[in-house]
Design a protein around this motif. Structure first.
Motif, mmCIF file in Angstrom:
data_model
loop_
_atom_site.group_PDB
_atom_site.id
_atom_site.type_symbol
_atom_site.label_atom_id
_atom_site.label_comp_id
_atom_site.label_asym_id
_atom_site.label_seq_id
_atom_site.Cartn_x
_atom_site.Cartn_y
_atom_site.Cartn_z
ATOM 1 N N SER A 178 0.174 -26.096 -43.597
ATOM 2 C CA SER A 178 -0.251 -27.395 -42.865
ATOM 3 C C SER A 178 -0.505 -27.093 -41.408
ATOM 4 N N VAL A 179 -1.496 -27.793 -40.959
ATOM 5 C CA VAL A 179 -1.710 -27.317 -39.484
ATOM 6 C C VAL A 179 -2.660 -28.624 -38.968
ATOM 7 N N GLY A 180 -2.442 -28.992 -37.706
ATOM 8 C CA GLY A 180 -3.193 -29.768 -36.835
ATOM 9 C C GLY A 180 -2.794 -31.049 -36.487
ATOM 10 N N GLU A 181 -1.541 -31.431 -37.134
ATOM 11 C CA GLU A 181 -0.768 -32.934 -36.732
ATOM 12 C C GLU A 181 0.625 -32.992 -37.263
ATOM 13 N N VAL A 233 -10.146 -24.229 -33.665
ATOM 14 C CA VAL A 233 -9.476 -22.706 -33.418
ATOM 15 C C VAL A 233 -8.823 -22.304 -34.679
ATOM 16 N N THR A 234 -8.620 -23.214 -35.564
ATOM 17 C CA THR A 234 -8.129 -22.683 -36.716
ATOM 18 C C THR A 234 -9.042 -22.000 -37.665
ATOM 19 N N GLY A 235 -10.265 -22.249 -37.676
ATOM 20 C CA GLY A 235 -11.404 -21.398 -38.454
ATOM 21 C C GLY A 235 -11.527 -19.809 -37.481
ATOM 22 N N THR A 274 2.836 -25.339 -39.728
ATOM 23 C CA THR A 274 2.439 -24.257 -38.517
ATOM 24 C C THR A 274 1.994 -25.050 -37.277
ATOM 25 N N TRP A 275 2.815 -25.086 -36.194
ATOM 26 C CA TRP A 275 2.418 -25.722 -35.002
ATOM 27 C C TRP A 275 1.834 -24.730 -34.065
ATOM 28 N N TRP A 276 0.720 -25.076 -33.522
ATOM 29 C CA TRP A 276 -0.017 -24.376 -32.437
ATOM 30 C C TRP A 276 -1.314 -25.148 -31.893
ATOM 31 N N GLN A 277 -2.108 -24.554 -30.892
ATOM 32 C CA GLN A 277 -3.070 -25.578 -30.255
ATOM 33 C C GLN A 277 -4.095 -24.282 -29.987
ATOM 34 N N THR A 278 -5.449 -24.956 -29.691
ATOM 35 C CA THR A 278 -6.748 -24.240 -29.200
ATOM 36 C C THR A 278 -6.184 -23.166 -28.230
ATOM 37 N N GLU A 279 -5.348 -23.554 -27.462
ATOM 38 C CA GLU A 279 -4.620 -22.879 -26.357
ATOM 39 C C GLU A 279 -4.062 -21.878 -26.453
ATOM 40 N N GLY A 330 -10.439 -34.442 -37.425
ATOM 41 C CA GLY A 330 -9.755 -35.185 -38.491
ATOM 42 C C GLY A 330 -8.321 -35.696 -37.723
ATOM 43 N N LYS A 331 -8.310 -35.612 -36.341
ATOM 44 C CA LYS A 331 -7.311 -36.419 -35.334
ATOM 45 C C LYS A 331 -7.442 -37.763 -35.607
ATOM 46 N N ILE A 332 -6.651 -38.651 -35.401
ATOM 47 C CA ILE A 332 -6.735 -40.031 -35.324
ATOM 48 C C ILE A 332 -6.997 -40.416 -33.760
ATOM 49 N N PHE A 347 3.387 -26.237 -20.697
ATOM 50 C CA PHE A 347 3.384 -27.416 -21.104
ATOM 51 C C PHE A 347 2.440 -27.717 -22.226
ATOM 52 N N ALA A 348 2.814 -28.220 -23.400
ATOM 53 C CA ALA A 348 1.923 -28.103 -24.599
ATOM 54 C C ALA A 348 1.545 -29.751 -24.691
ATOM 55 N N GLY A 349 1.923 -30.422 -24.134
ATOM 56 C CA GLY A 349 1.509 -31.919 -24.210
ATOM 57 C C GLY A 349 2.103 -32.597 -25.261
HETATM 58 C C1 7RM Z 1 -4.316 -25.697 -34.230
HETATM 59 C C2 7RM Z 1 -4.771 -27.267 -34.089
HETATM 60 C C3 7RM Z 1 -3.545 -29.006 -30.988
HETATM 61 C C4 7RM Z 1 -2.366 -30.250 -31.136
HETATM 62 C C5 7RM Z 1 -1.138 -29.953 -30.810
HETATM 63 C C6 7RM Z 1 -0.178 -30.897 -31.596
HETATM 64 C C7 7RM Z 1 -1.151 -31.197 -33.021
HETATM 65 C C8 7RM Z 1 -1.198 -29.147 -34.310
HETATM 66 C C9 7RM Z 1 0.538 -29.423 -35.436
HETATM 67 C C10 7RM Z 1 0.658 -30.234 -34.693
HETATM 68 C C11 7RM Z 1 2.566 -31.299 -35.265
HETATM 69 C C12 7RM Z 1 1.809 -29.450 -36.366
HETATM 70 N N1 7RM Z 1 -5.240 -26.993 -32.482
HETATM 71 N N2 7RM Z 1 -0.661 -30.245 -33.960
HETATM 72 N N3 7RM Z 1 -0.195 -28.482 -35.294
HETATM 73 N N4 7RM Z 1 1.472 -31.461 -34.558
HETATM 74 N N5 7RM Z 1 2.652 -30.182 -36.292
HETATM 75 N N6 7RM Z 1 2.013 -28.561 -37.336
HETATM 76 O O1 7RM Z 1 -4.521 -28.202 -34.336
HETATM 77 O O2 7RM Z 1 -5.980 -27.727 -30.288
HETATM 78 O O3 7RM Z 1 -6.843 -28.800 -32.009
HETATM 79 O O4 7RM Z 1 -4.748 -29.301 -31.696
HETATM 80 O O5 7RM Z 1 -2.409 -30.611 -32.518
HETATM 81 O O6 7RM Z 1 -0.472 -32.053 -30.916
HETATM 82 O O7 7RM Z 1 -1.010 -30.333 -29.374
HETATM 83 S S1 7RM Z 1 -5.732 -28.314 -31.823
#
Ligand code: 7RM
Length: 657
Positions: A394-397, A319-321, A421-426, A617-619, A506-508
């Motif tokens: 920074s994004v993703g975790e 989604v970031t792309g 930046t915090w966000w999600q595919t959703e 890249g997520k553990i 609820f983002a999880g």
């Molecule tokens: C953009 C993306 C979403 C999940 C989300 C979080 C984690 C993403 C951050 C983050 C802490 C951040 N979409 N997450 N960004 N946690 N700080 N800046 O990653 O759908 O693939 O993942 O990623 O847990 O719920 S995703």
């Protein structure tokens, strides 16, 4: 969705909060910043009016919208009655305004080949590709699957679909044939756009064989459009009557193709994402709200100006792309870098060489990349002139404070704002983030909700937790780029996102707010451990470990324990040149006890050469938990490198304290 029954407790974030340094905006940056503090006030007064203003200003409407929002919880419609075409908004209007000569993408192929694509080039290519899709039978409302490496034809293909009002579903090129087939079938895609392959770490990596294997189990596919990227470096078989080469069919198309105006809520794309169940969910994104949300956040959060060179180092398959390489940046007529390769090929300074050569001014990447760079040492960035950089993202975790500071110091020269930046595919767009020039940042905190976004931290009963406390991250109001559902499954949409806390999304994720209201994302709630009644965030322990000078990266999981419920199991990657030893294991455990609290001291600690990660890249903590608990491994289909698990397993004998 299964979640832990109690919210993270206060001690769980002490480590993150122990990093007390704050970074106020530089007045010189503020003076020129796109974002103003007044945006928060405007949005707070009337968030619908706020988004309506932005939608009127930023979008070229074929027909203006009549109503801003229709909210039938949890189903939102934005900008009702409006019609538009997103490819026209991303390309045509810039060319009409005289920006045809402006570079849309500096494409950098992995072996070093390059292409420069201007907005005029993009317009021509998108129209030709759209005409080719029409010839292959694609109509408004159809779905088209895309399975490609990071080459210019990928954004061209997406925009060509959107030009016709056909939805794309991009499947990351690293996914297996099986994963591709599952997505094609769920979306009932009519056409697949792919390539003979791509380049990866110096090697030609074929894609077409996997595409063929997928199509064998995907009966809805009528035609396959194949870009030639590898040519003689791959043997590609084409099925007569079904497969066509991109250069043949696109090459001979007329150079104009009228954009089809679609309704604001017309399906733009599906993007599959894994949740807590085995079957990936097709996240539904529609047209107008997504365009408004991605383009506005892109301009504000990255402070994008006409002369910037912007590089989002994600893959378009995520989604970031989609939001921040394709739609947001193109809607803003941005010049971007599109890079096919990896950070380590031909050498660990590849990114920094690109930044220097293209004078990249904005860089957006993931903490996992930053930690990999930290492990390799600061001499790699130090070899290059990175003074063009002025904003880092920074994004993703969650980004641990140490990585945040390293990024700012060694990449940003100690002067650039860092936007976590915090966000999600959703969510489609960034929702929690600093605004550069406005927000005083704290390393490790994504700071505050974007203007117009109402986020909260709630307890198990959905009650707002006072500042200083932790709980579950929820969103209490719709936003323009939000998902509209899970494709073909409205009940699952309701159940997954809107049932845990009625009336709230609820983002999880677990989150904590400090006394000043800063948000600290603590990772997925299922990654929070409960040790003898104390709730401890895995990220917090990881952060403490990475804080040790000999540690490059770590992953922490809760291992079932008959006495304490869960026990902390830490997997640790040491920095290059550091040797593992029993003594060091003890030292690291003590370090965690010291930084957080003795209750957070890992009971198990294992040195490992690598960690299992998803292709984004997520553990994969689930796999690590399986290893920690000596179970047979569950589903590993999303694992990037299966060998990693075996390598860790072989060592697991020596793990116990
Ligand atoms: C953009 C993306 C979403 C999940 C989300 C979080 C984690 C993403 C951050 C983050 C802490 C951040 N979409 N997450 N960004 N946690 N700080 N800046 O990653 O759908 O693939 O993942 O990623 O847990 O719920 S995703």
């Amino acid at each position: 969705m299964t979640v832990d029954s109690t919210a993270p407790s206060q001690p769980a974030i002490e480590n993150l909060l122990a990093e007390r340094r704050t970074f106020p905006p530089d007045p010189a940056f503020t003076a020129q910043a796109n974002a103003k503090a007044s945006l928060y006030e405007e949005a707070d007064r009337d968030f619908e009016a706020f988004w309506a203003r932005i939608a009127r200003e930023r979008v070229d409407w074929t027909k203006p919208f009549e109503q801003t929002l229709d909210w039938q919880l949890p189903f939102a419609k934005w900008f009702i009655g409006g019609t538009l075409n997103i490819s026209e908004n991303c390309v045509d209007r810039h060319v009409k305004q005289g920006l045809g000569h402006k570079v849309a993408y500096h494409w950098i192929g992995e072996p070093g080949d390059t292409r420069t694509i201007t907005y005029a080039d993009l317009l021509r290519e998108v129209q030709k590709a759209a005409n080719a899709l029409k010839e292959l039978g694609v109509k408004t409302g159809d779905r088209v699957a895309i399975y490609m490496p990071m080459i210019p034809e990928l954004p061209v293909a997406m925009l060509a679909c959107a030009r016709l009002g056909a939805a794309h579903t991009v499947v990351f090129g690293g996914f297996s044939a099986e994963a591709l087939a599952g997505r094609i079938n769920d979306a009932e895609a009519k056409v697949l756009i792919t390539a003979d392959g791509g380049w990866r770490r110096g090697k030609a990596t074929p894609l077409k064989p996997a595409a063929d294997e997928a199509i064998a189990n995907a009966p809805t596919i009528e035609h396959v459009l194949v870009v030639q990227r590898l040519g003689d470096a791959a043997e590609t078989s084409m099925t007569e009557g079904r497969d066509v080469w991109w250069h043949d069919i696109v090459g001979r198309q007329p150079e104009t193709c009228s954009p089809v105006p679609v309704d604001s809520e017309h399906l733009l794309y599906l993007l599959y994402t894994s949740g807590t169940t085995a079957k990936p969910k097709g996240i539904v994104h529609t047209t107008a709200g997504y365009l408004v949300g991605t383009s506005f956040t892109h301009e504000m959060i990255f402070d994008v100006k006409p002369d910037d060179v912007y590089w989002c180092a994600a893959d378009i398959g995520w989604v970031t792309g989609h939001s921040y390489i394709v739609y947001g940046p193109l809607a803003n007529a941005t010049t971007g870098v599109l890079y096919e390769g990896t950070p380590d090929t031909p050498a660990w300074d590849r990114w920094w060489q690109i930044v220097e050569q293209y004078k990249v001014s904005i860089l957006y990447c993931a903490p996992t990349a930053i930690r990999a760079f930290m492990k390799q040492g600061e001499e790699h960035p130090a070899k290059h002139d990175l003074s063009s950089l002025r904003v880092l993202g920074s994004v993703g975790e969650p980004i641990n404070p140490e990585a945040w500071l390293w990024y700012q110091q060694n990449i940003g020269g100690g002067k650039t704002p860092v936007v976590d930046t915090w966000w999600q595919t959703e969510t489609g767009m960034i929702l929690i983030t600093p605004l550069p020039g406005v927000t005083t940042t704290k390393p490790g905190s994504a700071t505050f909700p974007f203007p117009g976004i109402e986020a909260d931290v709630v307890d198990n009963e959905g009650r707002s937790v006072p500042l200083g406390g932790g709980g579950y991250l929820v969103l209490k109001r719709p936003w323009p780029a939000m998902l509209r559902g899970i494709y073909g499954d409205p009940e699952r949409y309701q159940e997954t996102y809107w049932s845990r806390f009625p009336g709230m999304y609820f983002a999880g994720d677990g989150a904590k707010r400090d006394e000043e209201g800063y948000f600290w994302l603590l990772g997925r709630v299922d990654d929070v451990m409960n040790v003898a009644g104390h709730r401890i965030s895995t990220i917090e322990v990881e952060s403490a470990l990475v804080d040790h000078k000999k540690v490059a990266e770590s992953a922490v999981v809760g291992k079932n324990d008959p006495l304490t419920g869960q026990a902390i199991f830490a997997f640790v990657i040491l920095k290059a040149g550091v040797e593992p030893s029993d003594g060091l294991g003890i030292e690291l455990r003590e370090h965690v006890a010291k930084v957080i609290s003795p209750i957070a001291r890992p009971k198990f600690l294992m040195f490992t050469p690598d960690l299992p990660k998803t292709r984004s890249g997520k553990i994969m903590r689930r796999l690590l938990r399986d290893i920690a608990e000596g179970r047979t491994l569950g589903d590993t289909t999303t694992l990037a490198d299966a060998g990693v698990v075996d390598a860790i397993r072989e060592r697991s004998g020596a793990a116990e304290e």
